[in-house]
Design a protein around this motif. Sequence first.
Motif, PDB file in Angstrom:
ATOM      1  N   GLU A  93      -6.386  -3.524  -6.066  1.00 27.41           N
ATOM      2  CA  GLU A  93      -5.807  -2.449  -5.284  1.00 27.41           C
ATOM      3  C   GLU A  93      -4.293  -2.415  -5.486  1.00 27.41           C
ATOM      4  O   GLU A  93      -3.621  -3.446  -5.391  1.00 27.41           O
TER       5      GLU A  93
ATOM      6  N   PRO B  74      -8.440   7.734  -5.843  1.00 29.44           N
ATOM      7  CA  PRO B  74      -9.359   7.246  -4.814  1.00 29.44           C
ATOM      8  C   PRO B  74     -10.152   8.397  -4.202  1.00 29.44           C
ATOM      9  O   PRO B  74      -9.818   9.564  -4.381  1.00 29.44           O
ATOM     10  N   GLU B  75     -11.205   8.057  -3.487  1.00 25.33           N
ATOM     11  CA  GLU B  75     -11.975   9.028  -2.703  1.00 25.33           C
ATOM     12  C   GLU B  75     -11.765   8.695  -1.246  1.00 25.33           C
ATOM     13  O   GLU B  75     -11.954   7.544  -0.857  1.00 25.33           O
TER      14      GLU B  75
ATOM     15  N   THR C 206      -2.932   4.575  -2.198  1.00 28.06           N
ATOM     16  CA  THR C 206      -3.546   3.372  -2.734  1.00 28.06           C
ATOM     17  C   THR C 206      -4.721   3.757  -3.618  1.00 28.06           C
ATOM     18  O   THR C 206      -5.466   4.680  -3.307  1.00 28.06           O
ATOM     19  N   THR C 207      -4.862   3.039  -4.732  1.00 33.72           N
ATOM     20  CA  THR C 207      -6.008   3.218  -5.616  1.00 33.72           C
ATOM     21  C   THR C 207      -6.357   1.858  -6.223  1.00 33.72           C
ATOM     22  O   THR C 207      -5.641   0.878  -6.011  1.00 33.72           O
ATOM     23  N   THR C 208      -7.434   1.813  -6.964  1.00 29.53           N
ATOM     24  CA  THR C 208      -7.869   0.566  -7.591  1.00 29.53           C
ATOM     25  C   THR C 208      -7.760   0.701  -9.102  1.00 29.53           C
ATOM     26  O   THR C 208      -8.277   1.649  -9.685  1.00 29.53           O
TER      27      THR C 208
END
Length: 64
Positions: free
Chosen positions: A11, A46-47, A4-6
């Motif tokens: 999202e 993402p982090e 998942t990322t933004t």
Amino acid sequence: MPFTTTVLGVEVSVVGVDLAEDGRVVARCARGAVGQDIGILDLPLPEPAPTGSQWIEAYRYWAR
């Protein structure tokens, strides 16, 4: 994968990586039933970075 990322404040799930017709490497992103390809060079990671993200970073380095 998936991870998942933004993207643009939304999202999304990255469900795959593919080669577009124009030769770009793209991330196949999905949110529910809606999907869109985003150039891998434009994809925010993402982090903490997901497993396998070193391949994306290596491609980004190579593509400079």
